[in-house]
Design an enzyme around this catalytic site. Structure first.
Site, PDB file in Angstrom:
ATOM      1  N   HIS A 126      18.252  30.512  29.580  1.00  0.00           N
ATOM      2  CA  HIS A 126      17.775  29.347  28.833  1.00  0.00           C
ATOM      3  C   HIS A 126      16.325  29.096  29.184  1.00  0.00           C
ATOM      4  O   HIS A 126      15.797  29.644  30.145  1.00  0.00           O
ATOM      5  CB  HIS A 126      18.646  28.111  29.062  1.00  0.00           C
ATOM      6  CG  HIS A 126      18.670  27.587  30.468  1.00  0.00           C
ATOM      7  ND1 HIS A 126      17.637  26.881  31.019  1.00  0.00           N
ATOM      8  CD2 HIS A 126      19.622  27.674  31.426  1.00  0.00           C
ATOM      9  CE1 HIS A 126      17.947  26.546  32.266  1.00  0.00           C
ATOM     10  NE2 HIS A 126      19.146  27.019  32.541  1.00  0.00           N
ATOM     11  N   GLN A 127      15.688  28.269  28.383  1.00  0.00           N
ATOM     12  CA  GLN A 127      14.282  27.975  28.625  1.00  0.00           C
ATOM     13  C   GLN A 127      14.140  27.023  29.808  1.00  0.00           C
ATOM     14  O   GLN A 127      15.038  26.235  30.090  1.00  0.00           O
ATOM     15  CB  GLN A 127      13.630  27.401  27.374  1.00  0.00           C
ATOM     16  CG  GLN A 127      14.224  26.085  26.904  1.00  0.00           C
ATOM     17  CD  GLN A 127      13.514  25.578  25.672  1.00  0.00           C
ATOM     18  OE1 GLN A 127      12.326  25.293  25.723  1.00  0.00           O
ATOM     19  NE2 GLN A 127      14.236  25.465  24.575  1.00  0.00           N
TER      20      GLN A 127
END
Length: 197
Positions: A126-127
């Site tokens: 994920h970011q």
């Protein structure tokens, strides 16, 4: 937060007798490094010290790095990653439970052909997220740093997976969960380990 006792093991001393050591010291003597917590600066320092120690002992012999990591601090992870890439000893990585976010980068950063997962392990990409605290000028600086670090992570994962940074950006806009088989297909690992026996 869970509390547990670190187990001790009894090893036979070469000159006779027994020696009691904690499990992590015993694993280190076998060239095994284990990450079983989220990464912060203290955890990163301990991992880096172990990697440097093992490389100084035998720079050409592989180091087995087992990962069960819930994520953690990006700069701390990058310090461990850079050490893995810097030392001469090849670092074989294995995900034994989960490798979330920064843990996934360490898993993918293992020696080519030597990145593995157990069959029921998972990887989550994920970011990076910001803390979002402080005065507005500080928030702007944090946002700029977050964008820079996201680009760095995308470049690192691109190098190890063969995926383009653009595809990685698209794939990490939301949490992306990989089974062991999916991680193999994506290029995060090289093999899914089979049960022994």
């Amino acid at each position: 937060m869970s509390t547990y006792t670190i187990p001790n093991v009894i090893a036979q001393h070469p000159r006779g007798g027994e020696r009691i050591t904690d499990i992590y010291s015993h694993l280190l003597a076998e060239r095994i490094v284990y990450l079983g917590t989220p990464i912060d600066s203290g955890v990163a320092n301990a991992l880096i010290a172990q990697l440097l120690h093992l490389e100084s002992e035998s720079p050409d012999q592989e180091i087995n790095f087992y990962i069960n990591c819930e994520g953690g601090d990006l700069p701390s992870m990058l310090a461990v990653y850079d050490t893995m890439q810097h030392i001469g000893a090849p670092v074989h990585t294995t995900c034994v439970g989960q490798a979330i976010a920064v843990g996934a980068v360490l898993l993918a950063g293992g020696a080519p052909g030597q990145r593995a997962m157990l069959p029921h392990a998972r990887v989550v990409l994920h970011q990076p997220a910001a803390r979002g605290q402080g005065p507005i000028p500080d928030l702007i600086l944090q946002a700029d740093e977050l964008v820079r670090m996201r680009s760095e992570i995308e470049a690192i994962l691109s190098r190890h997976t063969g995926r383009s940074p653009e595809q990685l950006r698209e794939d990490t806009d939301r949490d992306r969960v990989f089974t062991a088989t999916a991680a193999l297909e994506y290029g995060l690992i090289d093999t899914v380990l089979s049960p022994r026996g």
